[in-house]
Scaffold this active site. Structure first.
Site, PDB file in Angstrom:
ATOM      1  N   ASN A  60       0.860  -1.177   0.000  1.00 60.23           N
ATOM      2  CA  ASN A  60       0.000   0.000   0.000  1.00 60.23           C
ATOM      3  C   ASN A  60       0.898   1.229   0.000  1.00 60.23           C
ATOM      4  OD1 ASN A  60      -1.750   2.077   0.590  1.00 60.23           O
ATOM      5  ND2 ASN A  60      -2.657   1.097   2.396  1.00 60.23           N
ATOM      6  N   ARG A  92      -2.585  -1.841  -3.417  1.00 57.38           N
ATOM      7  CA  ARG A  92      -3.766  -1.025  -3.197  1.00 57.38           C
ATOM      8  C   ARG A  92      -3.755   0.131  -4.200  1.00 57.38           C
ATOM      9  NH1 ARG A  92      -5.178   3.240   1.600  1.00 57.38           N
ATOM     10  NH2 ARG A  92      -7.361   3.458   1.053  1.00 57.38           N
ATOM     11  N   HIS A 136     -12.440   3.214   0.555  1.00 55.26           N
ATOM     12  CA  HIS A 136     -12.366   2.235   1.664  1.00 55.26           C
ATOM     13  C   HIS A 136     -13.149   0.963   1.333  1.00 55.26           C
ATOM     14  CE1 HIS A 136     -11.915   5.855   4.620  1.00 55.26           C
ATOM     15  NE2 HIS A 136     -10.713   5.319   4.430  1.00 55.26           N
ATOM     16  N   HIS A 138     -16.595   3.267   8.742  1.00 51.44           N
ATOM     17  CA  HIS A 138     -15.134   3.189   8.830  1.00 51.44           C
ATOM     18  C   HIS A 138     -14.663   4.544   9.358  1.00 51.44           C
ATOM     19  CE1 HIS A 138     -11.065   1.983   7.138  1.00 51.44           C
ATOM     20  NE2 HIS A 138     -10.919   3.272   7.355  1.00 51.44           N
ATOM     21  N   ILE A 139     -14.189   4.540  10.617  1.00 46.83           N
ATOM     22  CA  ILE A 139     -13.821   5.821  11.249  1.00 46.83           C
ATOM     23  C   ILE A 139     -12.347   5.772  11.651  1.00 46.83           C
ATOM     24  CG2 ILE A 139     -14.520   7.556  12.946  1.00 46.83           C
ATOM     25  CD1 ILE A 139     -17.128   5.931  13.365  1.00 46.83           C
ATOM     26  N   GLY A 140     -11.496   6.133  10.700  1.00 48.23           N
ATOM     27  CA  GLY A 140     -10.061   6.217  10.982  1.00 48.23           C
ATOM     28  C   GLY A 140      -9.658   7.669  10.815  1.00 48.23           C
ATOM     29  N   ASN A 141      -8.463   7.896  10.247  1.00 50.15           N
ATOM     30  CA  ASN A 141      -8.125   9.271   9.868  1.00 50.15           C
ATOM     31  C   ASN A 141      -9.059   9.712   8.757  1.00 50.15           C
ATOM     32  OD1 ASN A 141      -6.129  10.735  11.171  1.00 50.15           O
ATOM     33  ND2 ASN A 141      -4.615   9.218  10.540  1.00 50.15           N
ATOM     34  N   GLY A 142      -9.160   8.839   7.746  1.00 47.01           N
ATOM     35  CA  GLY A 142     -10.210   9.010   6.747  1.00 47.01           C
ATOM     36  C   GLY A 142     -11.463   8.330   7.278  1.00 47.01           C
ATOM     37  N   ARG A 164      -9.840  16.277   6.953  1.00 49.26           N
ATOM     38  CA  ARG A 164     -10.734  16.644   5.837  1.00 49.26           C
ATOM     39  C   ARG A 164     -12.090  17.098   6.356  1.00 49.26           C
ATOM     40  NH1 ARG A 164      -9.944  11.102   3.225  1.00 49.26           N
ATOM     41  NH2 ARG A 164      -7.695  11.126   2.924  1.00 49.26           N
ATOM     42  N   ARG A 202      -8.229  11.457  17.790  1.00 45.41           N
ATOM     43  CA  ARG A 202      -9.335  11.545  18.768  1.00 45.41           C
ATOM     44  C   ARG A 202      -8.861  11.309  20.195  1.00 45.41           C
ATOM     45  NH1 ARG A 202     -10.180   9.646  13.561  1.00 45.41           N
ATOM     46  NH2 ARG A 202     -12.197  10.241  12.764  1.00 45.41           N
ATOM     47  N   GLU A 253      -8.046  -4.897   5.722  1.00 44.86           N
ATOM     48  CA  GLU A 253      -8.068  -4.659   4.277  1.00 44.86           C
ATOM     49  C   GLU A 253      -7.041  -5.532   3.554  1.00 44.86           C
ATOM     50  OE1 GLU A 253      -7.919  -0.389   5.591  1.00 44.86           O
ATOM     51  OE2 GLU A 253      -8.851  -0.101   3.628  1.00 44.86           O
TER      52      GLU A 253
END
Ligand code: ADP
Length: 421
Positions: free
Chosen positions: A7, A94, A183, A211-215, A244, A287, A388
């Site tokens: 990736n 990816r 994602h 899907h709650i990551g950085n993105g 973002r 967070r 993933e």
């Protein structure tokens, strides 16, 4: 059969080497700070199960240097897990944006590469690094099959009324301006796991995946296919993210351009890199920092939590309406898996929609598959850690064995008795 998942991001190269027969991760790692500042600050972090984590500085001015470092590490007598690099059967790359040209994973040929280059305009932040990684891998391992796995492919099942924007229709005809969604491999993985936990055929499941990551992105999955998702033409749309903005009124862009004498590209860059949680708090994207500072009384961090949770709740409501009947709501990725606070706030007062969280169970659920709703909750709410890379690896094996089918993607591993998520 050993498969390498790669990736390549703009300044990093993540890898995972997987033994398909043993269904085992042999090693994984990341080379960070590639390219930036001529790669002077680059380093590798290499992890092999049951061994101490290895970290070493190593200048990497290009992705090719990073990949060479990874290959050398894989066969290093002390650090490595392979006798020879020839033991690798294929590489799964990816690729963030497949546009509407790729609805499935594919073997990378020169025609595929040409199409990927055409997609750079759609994903200028992501696709160039993905392509760099593919070119470097082809150069270093010319005889190895290279497979592209797209973030967008899973969402190619969306109907036109969900993927079209209500701008002039010609924008779609001329430039393919539409919602693509991202994602995809994560939404696929966690929704298929949810079907297993529900003990229901995937093709009969209606699931909302968050899907709650950085993105951050959310998907409405109806009878096992993606029918709507929150990210759009680019990953800028939808939820509030680490840096973002997510959804906003497009008229804000010319408004700010005029007031601050900026170009649209500069404002877009700000919305990608200085918006979201970073923009609201003025300092944090993580967070954990935000939740700590909020507890200590930081009003902007408190506001960021309220804003993020409120936007999550709006998407849950919207996708409940889209799906009608919902079997499961799934939280995944860094914050989805590890922030009880965010999950609780997102699900607050949704009992009327059949969502009833077990606050006690939720408060301790972190990083492992857990049912966090009460037994009488109509919608089952799960925490499901995403994987993933395993989808990349399955796709590669399926293509090598000539049995790739988008309806059976990611079914082989968890049907194996040995599969432990
Ligand atoms: P990426 O999108 O970069 O792959 P991840 O899925 O790893 O991101 O998620 C990273 C984010 O997860 C961090 O920015 C952080 O906000 C969040 N996170 C990780 N652990 C926790 C935790 N214990 N509590 C709250 N948030 C967490």
């Amino acid at each position: 059969m050993k498969i390498l998942a790669l990736n390549c991001g703009s300044s990093s190269a993540k890898y995972q080497l997987y033994d398909w027969q043993k269904k085992q991760v042999l090693c994984k790692g990341i080379v960070e700070k590639v390219v930036v500042d001529h790669g002077k600050g680059a380093f590798i972090k290499h992890e092999v199960p049951d061994r101490p984590v290895y970290k070493q500085d190593y200048p990497c001015p290009s992705h090719k240097d990073a990949l060479k470092l990874i290959f050398d590490t894989l066969v290093d007598p002390k650090l490595g897990v392979l006798q020879s690099i020839q033991e690798i059967s294929a590489i799964g790359h990816r690729v963030v944006h497949g546009g509407s040209k790729f609805a499935r994973s594919v073997s990378i040929t020169s025609e595929v590469l040409a199409k990927l280059k055409e997609n750079i305009a759609l994903a200028p932040l992501h696709n160039p690094a993905n392509i760099e990684g593919i070119l470097a891998a082809q150069e270093l391992m010319p005889n190895l099959p290279q497979i592209g796995v797209f973030d967008t492919a899973f969402h190619q099942t969306m109907p036109p009324h969900a993927y079209l924007y209500a701008g002039p229709y010609e924008w779609y005809e001329k430039y393919e301006v539409r919602r693509y969604g991202f994602h995809g491999t994560s939404h696929l993985y966690v929704s298929k796991r949810a079907a297993v936990l529900l003990n229901k055929p995937y093709a009969e499941c209606n699931i909302i995946t968050m899907h709650i990551g950085n993105g951050v992105s959310h998907t409405a999955i109806k009878n096992g296919i993606s029918v709507d998702t929150s990210m759009g033409l680019t990953p800028l749309e939808g939820a509030i993210m680490g840096t973002r903005s997510g959804d906003l009124d497009p008229a804000i862009i010319p408004f700010i351009c005029q007031r601050e004498n900026k170009t649209p590209a500069e404002v877009e860059n700000l919305l990608n890199k200085s918006g979201g949680l970073k923009g609201i708090t003025g300092k944090y994207t993580d967070r954990r920092d935000i939740e700590r500072a909020a507890k200590e009384g930081d009003a902007r961090c408190q506001l960021a939590i309220e804003m993020e949770a409120y936007r999550l709740k709006k998407y849950i409501g919207a996708y409940m309406a889209v799906l009608g009947r919902v079997d499961a709501l799934v939280f995944t990725a860094g914050a989805g898996e590890n922030s009880p606070l965010l999950r609780e706030k997102a699900c607050e007062d949704l009992e009327f929609l059949g969502i009833r969280l077990d606050k006690q169970v939720n408060s301790t659920a972190r990083g492992k598959e857990t049912l966090i709703s009460t037994p009488d909750s109509r919608v089952k709410v799960f925490v499901i850690p995403t994987n993933e890379e395993l989808v990349f690896i399955e796709d590669v094996v399926a293509i090598l064995e000539n049995r790739y089918d988008m309806h059976t993607r990611f079914t082989y591993s968890f049907q194996s008795k040995d599969y432990k998520p």
